[in-house]
Structures are given as C-alpha cells and as structure tokens.
Design a protein around this motif. Sequence first.
Motif, short mmCIF file in Angstrom:
data_model
loop_
_atom_site.label_atom_id
_atom_site.label_comp_id
_atom_site.label_asym_id
_atom_site.label_seq_id
_atom_site.Cartn_x
_atom_site.Cartn_y
_atom_site.Cartn_z
N VAL A 110 0.81 -1.22 0.00
CA VAL A 110 0.00 0.00 0.00
C VAL A 110 0.84 1.27 0.00
N ARG A 111 2.17 1.13 0.02
CA ARG A 111 3.02 2.31 0.21
C ARG A 111 2.92 3.30 -0.95
N ASP A 112 2.82 2.83 -2.18
CA ASP A 112 2.72 3.76 -3.31
C ASP A 112 1.45 4.60 -3.22
N TYR A 113 0.39 3.99 -2.73
CA TYR A 113 -0.88 4.70 -2.65
C TYR A 113 -0.87 5.75 -1.54
N VAL A 114 -0.14 5.48 -0.46
CA VAL A 114 -0.13 6.43 0.65
C VAL A 114 0.59 7.71 0.24
N TRP A 115 1.59 7.60 -0.63
CA TRP A 115 2.26 8.81 -1.12
C TRP A 115 1.38 9.54 -2.11
N THR A 116 0.75 8.80 -2.99
CA THR A 116 -0.11 9.43 -4.00
C THR A 116 -1.26 10.19 -3.35
N ARG A 117 -1.76 9.69 -2.23
CA ARG A 117 -2.87 10.35 -1.53
C ARG A 117 -2.54 11.79 -1.17
N SER A 121 -4.95 15.09 0.04
CA SER A 121 -4.61 15.36 1.44
C SER A 121 -4.55 14.02 2.16
N GLN A 122 -3.84 13.98 3.28
CA GLN A 122 -3.64 12.71 3.97
C GLN A 122 -4.92 12.19 4.61
N ASP A 123 -5.88 13.08 4.83
CA ASP A 123 -7.15 12.61 5.40
C ASP A 123 -8.25 12.56 4.35
N ALA A 124 -7.85 12.47 3.07
CA ALA A 124 -8.85 12.44 2.00
C ALA A 124 -9.65 11.14 2.01
N GLU A 149 6.52 6.27 6.83
CA GLU A 149 5.68 6.74 5.75
C GLU A 149 4.37 7.28 6.29
N PRO A 150 3.69 8.14 5.51
CA PRO A 150 2.55 8.90 6.05
C PRO A 150 1.25 8.11 6.19
N CYS A 471 6.83 18.25 -3.01
CA CYS A 471 6.76 16.88 -3.54
C CYS A 471 6.05 15.97 -2.55
N ILE A 472 5.26 15.06 -3.07
CA ILE A 472 4.50 14.18 -2.18
C ILE A 472 5.39 13.11 -1.55
N ARG A 473 6.54 12.81 -2.18
CA ARG A 473 7.44 11.80 -1.62
C ARG A 473 8.78 12.42 -1.27
N PRO A 474 9.18 12.34 0.00
CA PRO A 474 10.48 12.90 0.37
C PRO A 474 11.65 12.12 -0.20
#
Length: 579
Positions: A110-117, A121-124, A149-150, A471-474
């Motif tokens: 699920v890691r790729d999706y958590v960055w794309t979110r 916004s992180q609570d979307a 990761e977020p 950037c969404i990914r550090p």
Amino acid sequence: MDAKVPANELQSFDHTDRLFAIAGIPDAFVAVDGRKFGRRSAGSGFLEAVCRYCDKEEYALAVVSDADLQLLHFAMSQYEGSSPSLNSFRLGDQSALARSGALFVPSPSVRDYVWTRRLHSQDAYSLVGITHTIATLQATPMLCNFFIEPFEPWDALICTSEAAKRAIQNQHANYLEYLEERGISAPNPRIQLPVIPLGVHCDQFERSEDRKKNALKFRDERGIGEDDVVLLSFGRIDPAAKAHPVPLYIAAELAQIELGTEQKIHLVMAGTVPGGKAIENEIRQAAKCFAPDLSVFWVDGSDDRLCETVWHAADIFVSLSDNIQESFGLTPVEAMAAGLPCVVSDWNGYKETVVDRETGFRIPTLMPDIASGIGSNLANRYCSFNDNEVMYLYGVSQVTAVDVGKCAEAIMILAADKDLRQRMGAAALRRVETHFSWEKIIPQYRELLAELGDVRRRSQLSDTLPRTGGCIRPDLADPLRMFGDYPTAKVDFDRQVVTSKTYLPKMLEDLSKQPMCTLTMQGMTDPRSMRLIINSALQQPQSINELCRLLPQSSPAKVMSTCMWLAKYGILEFQEART
C-alpha cells in the motif's frame, strides 16, 4: 504512469456515500496465467463476495486501464447470483477516491498509494491493504516503512490471522531496535492491524447429487473401495513455499502399516507444481519412495471439474504446512466447507481455523529457538545474495519439524472411525458457516471501513500539504532542487526573455510535428498563448512575471515551462533581469 481509460468505459459519479473503492488489479483477482491457488483464490473469493453481499452503489472499481476494467467486469459477470457494480474511475483520480471514502488494495503493498494520496490530502480517504505472504524481501521492507511513511490511524493492513499480526509486530520490534541503535527515535506505526480472516462461499462446496455422483465415479475409476479412506492434499504442491510433502508421505505410510490390510488408505494430491517437470518428477518419485504401500493419485490443479470433485471424493483433508510464506491457509477452510475433518499442522492461521479434536486434529510443530543463530544465518545469506528467495524459504522449512508420529496417529484414528469422521466433518461445516463464510466476513469489512471513516472524520489533521519542497514523496525530491547545481544558472520570474532574431513562424509548426519535442506539452500553455508570448517578446523584452500577467488564464508554472521550452529550441533567448 496510469494509462487513460476511455470515458465510455468509466462511470463518473458525484455521490459521497460510497463505502470504498477496490484497486482493480486483475492479477490479484483473476488467474490470468491459469494458477488459481493462493492469493488469487482468496482475491477471487473476496471479489465475488463483494458482488454478492455489497450493494452495487457501495463500491467502485479504481482501474489503470480499459483492458483491466473489461477483464474484471468479465470475471464479475461469471459470479452466480451476484449483481456487480459498474461504477469505475481511474486509479489516479484522487477526487474520486476521496468521494469513495476508502481504497482497498488486495495486497500488503500500500506504500505507493499512501504517497499518491498526498496529492489531495492525507485525510482524503482511508487506505486498506491485506496480508498475503509477509516473509520475503518483497514484503518485510514495506512493513518496516510503516514507521516513517505517512500512514494514519484511519488506515489499516488487514491481518488474515492473529499469527500474521504477531509476525508483523515481531518484525516491527526488530526494526525498532535497529532505529534505536542508529539513534533514531520513532513512534509506533499509526496504521491499524485488524484481524479479519479469509472466507469461502459455502454453497460452492455443498454435496449436491451431481457432485456425489461425480465423487463416486472418481473413486470407482481409480479402484477405491466404498470402505477405503481417501486422504486429500489440496493446493499448490510446493516444498519451497507451501508444505513439504515428504512428512505427509511418511505419516500416511505409517498409518497404513499400523492399520494393516483391513483398512486401505489412498492419497490424492490435487494441485499444481511450480518449477517445471523436474521438481514434479521428484515429488512423485518421493511418494513412491516414502509411501510404497499407498495408492497415490495426482489431480491437475488446472482441471476445475476434477478439483471440485475431489472435495467430495475424499474422507479426510491433510495439510502439513511448514512454511513461513503461509500466513493464513485457505484450503483447510475449504475442506471444512466440504464437510471434511482436517489433519493439519499446528502452524500459522491453521491454529485459528481448525479446532483440535473438534473439527479435526492439529499436529504439533517445532522450530529452533532464536538463540541458536540458525535464523539469523538464513536471513543473512538471503540478504547478502548467497541464497535466493526459494533457498531462504526452503532453509527455514528444513529446520521446521511437524510431528510425523502424531500425524500418523491422527490419520489412524479418523481412518478407523467413520462416525468420528462424520461428527468432525459436521462440526467443521458449522464452524465455517459461523466464522468463515464470506457472508459473515463482509460485514466485518463494512464495520472496519465505517470505523476508519469515523476516525478520519474526527481527525484534526492540519498539515494536509507536503512540506518536502512541494513533492509528495520525500524520497523523490523536486529534481530542480536535487539537481539545482547542475546548470550554469537558474531562471526566476524576474528574468527577461526576448524572441530570437532567427525565429521563423514555421519553426513552431515544425516542432509541433516532432513527438520527441512535444511529449510533455500538457504542462505548457496552449498554442495561442504560446504565440502571444513569442509576439510580445518580439516587440520588447518581457519578464516572465509580465508574461504571467499577460496570460492570467495560465498558471505561472505553465508560463515558465513554455518559456523554457521555447528557449530550448532557440525561439526565445533569456536576458538578465532588469534592475
């Protein structure tokens, strides 16, 4: 990059009351290569359950391509008695995902999706994954990334068993020790780890009259007598990644020797053998070597008709899983749905599905203590390229012992007592209907998704925008920041541009016909605005700020990108900013 799905295939929607979207990854749900066991069997069962037990407006498919959507729709149309949803959208559509409330990803990845979110916004919306194998280097780094990761408390990785959950917690404890050694203080992962088992569709295992006839025919054609006992091993036949077959051969042979000629035992091995003919021949030769007194029958796992039949031709199900790659184990649940008593290893998810001496027997297993150093040596060989994944899994399996004697004893007890087999089989079916029917499990998903939604709505998250240079990914920095020291100079919005003296209108037309020059034009202004920039800079030097004011309908980034592109091909020239 996501391929665009044609508009006529995707169904747009404005609802805000959907429960979830499903990441429409065909490989997770459909046996495109004919291999139907393991995670695909679980995925197909889940998708069918959603079609059966969820309202079609409760969910949507989030897909990458039109081809994926068509493949999934075809698979869903085959589910008997279901009414699949036709709601769908592009997997990269963050607004549609936000309106769905949650995205279910049919894997732990699920890691790729958590960055794309973070584009939204992180609570979307909530992210929900599910465990399959968690033993290899494809999986364990993802589990460790939960620390940094977020992920949020409204996200979840569904563990299909308490055993899988404890394994993840053990991995987290191990990684936390490493972080502390490096002087890094890390909070516990925010993602939730709820336990929801896999399920089966009980009606697919009912002993109908046709299935009974086919089962009798199967036995008659193989010379299996009415009072003979058939042991069934079902699933992928893989000593490296599932269950080593030799302990089963030995236990069944011991049971046959003890029972003597009065009670004949047969063994049916149903499934596919990965790895080619050589390993298949080795597995078959091992059966002759270690179980010479048994009739062993092989059923091709790709033969749907025979695979359906063997559940009802068998008397006892046997699975001696000894592999860390297994986290739940669906086949004992399928066997119980078919009304079979089970003899299984006391291992992973089997501990939670088969009730010892009620629905079958759980056979004790042993592993070395960690103080032996055996495990760290195996892991280090795997990590240092001395062993591949198969050898690593094999290595752990070879130091995992299932009590062969107790397995033989359990087989003897059941083989000698038909009434006990029937009582345990009936108890097994009741247990599946109560605990492992998809009809009972889907409400657990619904409850989890509602709970995650409540947590998300109650959140006070304020830092919805990424603070890593936009950037969404550090771990993937803005390239203009990371490589900012490469060029001679940088261009800011005060920099002036002038149209080159060598510019000819035909140049723009010629460039537009070259795909290698226009591949990323979506980030630039439209052709009319582009000509306006050229004409304005032809009359007198213009700063990019001035051009932005001239083109208020275009974003500053688009104006800057257009000027850089025009300069790249010699149409514009940059001058120093005015003082």
